[in-house]
Design a protein around this motif. Structure first.
Motif, PDB file in Angstrom:
ATOM      1  N   LYS A 165      53.893  41.851  42.429  1.00  4.44           N
ATOM      2  CA  LYS A 165      54.092  40.584  43.130  1.00  4.44           C
ATOM      3  C   LYS A 165      52.998  40.364  44.173  1.00  4.44           C
ATOM      4  O   LYS A 165      52.465  39.243  44.316  1.00  4.44           O
ATOM      5  CB  LYS A 165      55.463  40.564  43.802  1.00  4.44           C
ATOM      6  CG  LYS A 165      56.611  40.343  42.830  1.00  4.44           C
ATOM      7  CD  LYS A 165      57.948  40.276  43.567  1.00  4.44           C
ATOM      8  CE  LYS A 165      59.087  39.996  42.601  1.00  4.44           C
ATOM      9  NZ  LYS A 165      60.402  39.945  43.308  1.00  4.44           N
ATOM     10  N   ALA A 166      52.663  41.454  44.898  1.00  6.28           N
ATOM     11  CA  ALA A 166      51.606  41.341  45.907  1.00  6.28           C
ATOM     12  C   ALA A 166      50.268  41.025  45.249  1.00  6.28           C
ATOM     13  O   ALA A 166      49.489  40.189  45.741  1.00  6.28           O
ATOM     14  CB  ALA A 166      51.515  42.646  46.697  1.00  6.28           C
ATOM     15  N   ARG A 167      50.014  41.669  44.115  1.00  7.99           N
ATOM     16  CA  ARG A 167      48.761  41.423  43.394  1.00  7.99           C
ATOM     17  C   ARG A 167      48.713  39.994  42.869  1.00  7.99           C
ATOM     18  O   ARG A 167      47.672  39.320  42.933  1.00  7.99           O
ATOM     19  CB  ARG A 167      48.640  42.410  42.237  1.00  7.99           C
ATOM     20  CG  ARG A 167      47.317  42.319  41.497  1.00  7.99           C
ATOM     21  CD  ARG A 167      47.264  43.313  40.365  1.00  7.99           C
ATOM     22  NE  ARG A 167      46.053  43.149  39.589  1.00  7.99           N
ATOM     23  CZ  ARG A 167      45.837  43.747  38.424  1.00  7.99           C
ATOM     24  NH1 ARG A 167      46.746  44.551  37.927  1.00  7.99           N
ATOM     25  NH2 ARG A 167      44.714  43.549  37.772  1.00  7.99           N
ATOM     26  N   LEU A 168      49.869  39.510  42.379  1.00  4.69           N
ATOM     27  CA  LEU A 168      49.939  38.136  41.872  1.00  4.69           C
ATOM     28  C   LEU A 168      49.682  37.136  42.995  1.00  4.69           C
ATOM     29  O   LEU A 168      48.969  36.139  42.801  1.00  4.69           O
ATOM     30  CB  LEU A 168      51.318  37.888  41.244  1.00  4.69           C
ATOM     31  CG  LEU A 168      51.575  36.483  40.696  1.00  4.69           C
ATOM     32  CD1 LEU A 168      50.585  36.165  39.581  1.00  4.69           C
ATOM     33  CD2 LEU A 168      53.005  36.369  40.190  1.00  4.69           C
ATOM     34  N   LYS A 169      50.237  37.415  44.163  1.00  5.84           N
ATOM     35  CA  LYS A 169      50.022  36.521  45.303  1.00  5.84           C
ATOM     36  C   LYS A 169      48.550  36.482  45.694  1.00  5.84           C
ATOM     37  O   LYS A 169      47.987  35.415  45.985  1.00  5.84           O
ATOM     38  CB  LYS A 169      50.870  36.986  46.491  1.00  5.84           C
ATOM     39  CG  LYS A 169      50.884  36.000  47.646  1.00  5.84           C
ATOM     40  CD  LYS A 169      51.896  36.417  48.701  1.00  5.84           C
ATOM     41  CE  LYS A 169      51.961  35.373  49.804  1.00  5.84           C
ATOM     42  NZ  LYS A 169      52.953  35.729  50.841  1.00  5.84           N
ATOM     43  N   THR A 170      47.918  37.663  45.684  1.00  5.43           N
ATOM     44  CA  THR A 170      46.495  37.738  46.003  1.00  5.43           C
ATOM     45  C   THR A 170      45.674  36.935  45.005  1.00  5.43           C
ATOM     46  O   THR A 170      44.748  36.190  45.369  1.00  5.43           O
ATOM     47  CB  THR A 170      46.027  39.204  46.002  1.00  5.43           C
ATOM     48  OG1 THR A 170      46.777  39.933  46.981  1.00  5.43           O
ATOM     49  CG2 THR A 170      44.545  39.317  46.318  1.00  5.43           C
ATOM     50  N   ILE A 171      46.022  37.092  43.722  1.00  5.99           N
ATOM     51  CA  ILE A 171      45.303  36.357  42.674  1.00  5.99           C
ATOM     52  C   ILE A 171      45.510  34.850  42.833  1.00  5.99           C
ATOM     53  O   ILE A 171      44.582  34.053  42.642  1.00  5.99           O
ATOM     54  CB  ILE A 171      45.764  36.833  41.281  1.00  5.99           C
ATOM     55  CG1 ILE A 171      45.314  38.281  41.044  1.00  5.99           C
ATOM     56  CG2 ILE A 171      45.224  35.922  40.187  1.00  5.99           C
ATOM     57  CD1 ILE A 171      45.835  38.881  39.758  1.00  5.99           C
TER      58      ILE A 171
END
Length: 202
Positions: A165-171
Motif C-alpha cells: 500500500k505504501a509503495r502504491l501510494k508512492t507510485i
C-alpha cells in the motif's frame, strides 16, 4: 528422564501410541504362548517320541507360530501406515509437506533412545489410567504450533500488504507529479508555439 526432543503435546501423542502398541504386543505374545500351551496339553504325553514324530510336532508348531508372527508384523505395518496417514492428512490441510527418512528407522542409537524412553515412561507412569491416555483419534491441529504458524503467516501477509500500500501510494504520487510535469510542458509548448505564430504574423 529420557526425552525424544519433541514438545509436550507431541511427546504425549508418542506415549499414547506406545501404550497402544504395547497393548497389542502383549495380546499377540499371549497368543503365541497359547500355541505352545496347546501343544503341551494336546500332543505331549509321558511317552517316547520317534525322531519323525518330534519333527512333525515341531513343524506343526513352527507353522502356527510363523502365522501368528507374520500376522502381527503385517498388522503393525498397516497400523503404522494408518498413523502416518493421519499425520499427513493433518499436514495437508495446512499445505505442509512432511518428509520421512527411512534410514533413520534402523539407527541403533535412536532405537536405543526410544527404548530408554519407553522404559522410563512406563516404569514411572503406569499409574495413569489407560482410558485417560488412549483417544479415539488424533486431536485436530487447531491450536499450538499450527495456529502459531498460521498467525505468523497472517502477520507476514499483513506486513507485506502495508508495504505494498505504501509503495502504491508512492507510485501514485510519482504518477501525479509526472502528469503535472507533462501538463506544464504541454502548456509551455503551446505558449512557445503561440509566440512563434505571433512572430510570423508580424
Amino acid at each position: 528422564m529420557a526425552e525424544l526432543g519433541l514438545n509436550e503435546h507431541h511427546q504425549n501423542e508418542v506415549i499414547n501410541y506406545m501404550r497402544f502398541a504395547r497393548s497389542k504386543r502383549g495380546l499377540r505374545l499371549k497368543t503365541v504362548d497359547s500355541c505352545f500351551q496347546d501343544l503341551k496339553e494336546s500332543r505331549l504325553v509321558e511317552e517316547t517320541f520317534t525322531a519323525d514324530e518330534v519333527s512333525e510336532v515341531l513343524s506343526s508348531l513352527q507353522a502356527v507360530v510363523h502365522s501368528e508372527v507374520e500376522s502381527e508384523l503385517i498388522n503393525t505395518a498397516h497400523t503404522n501406515v494408518l498413523l502416518l496417514r493421519q499425520l499427513f492428512s493433518q499436514a495437508e490441510k495446512w499445505y505442509l509437506k512432511l518428509q520421512t527418512d527411512i534410514s533413520e528407522l534402523e539407527n541403533r542409537e535412536l532405537l536405543e533412545q526410544v527404548a530408554e524412553f519407553e522404559k522410563a515412561e512406563f516404569t514411572t507412569s503406569n499409574k495413569k489410567p489407560i482410558i485417560d491416555i488412549i483417544k479415539p483419534k488424533l486431536a485436530p491441529l487447531n491450536e499450538g504450533g499450527t495456529a502459531e504458524l498460521l498467525n505468523k503467516e497472517i502477520l507476514r501477509l499483513q506486513e507485506e500488504n502495508v508495504k505494498l500500500k505504501a509503495r502504491l501510494k508512492t507510485i501514485e504520487i510519482q504518477a501525479t507529479n509526472v502528469l503535472d510535469e507533462k501538463s506544464k510542458l504541454e502548456r509551455a509548448l503551446q505558449d512557445l508555439q503561440l509566440d512563434q505564430g505571433n512572430q510570423k504574423v508580424r
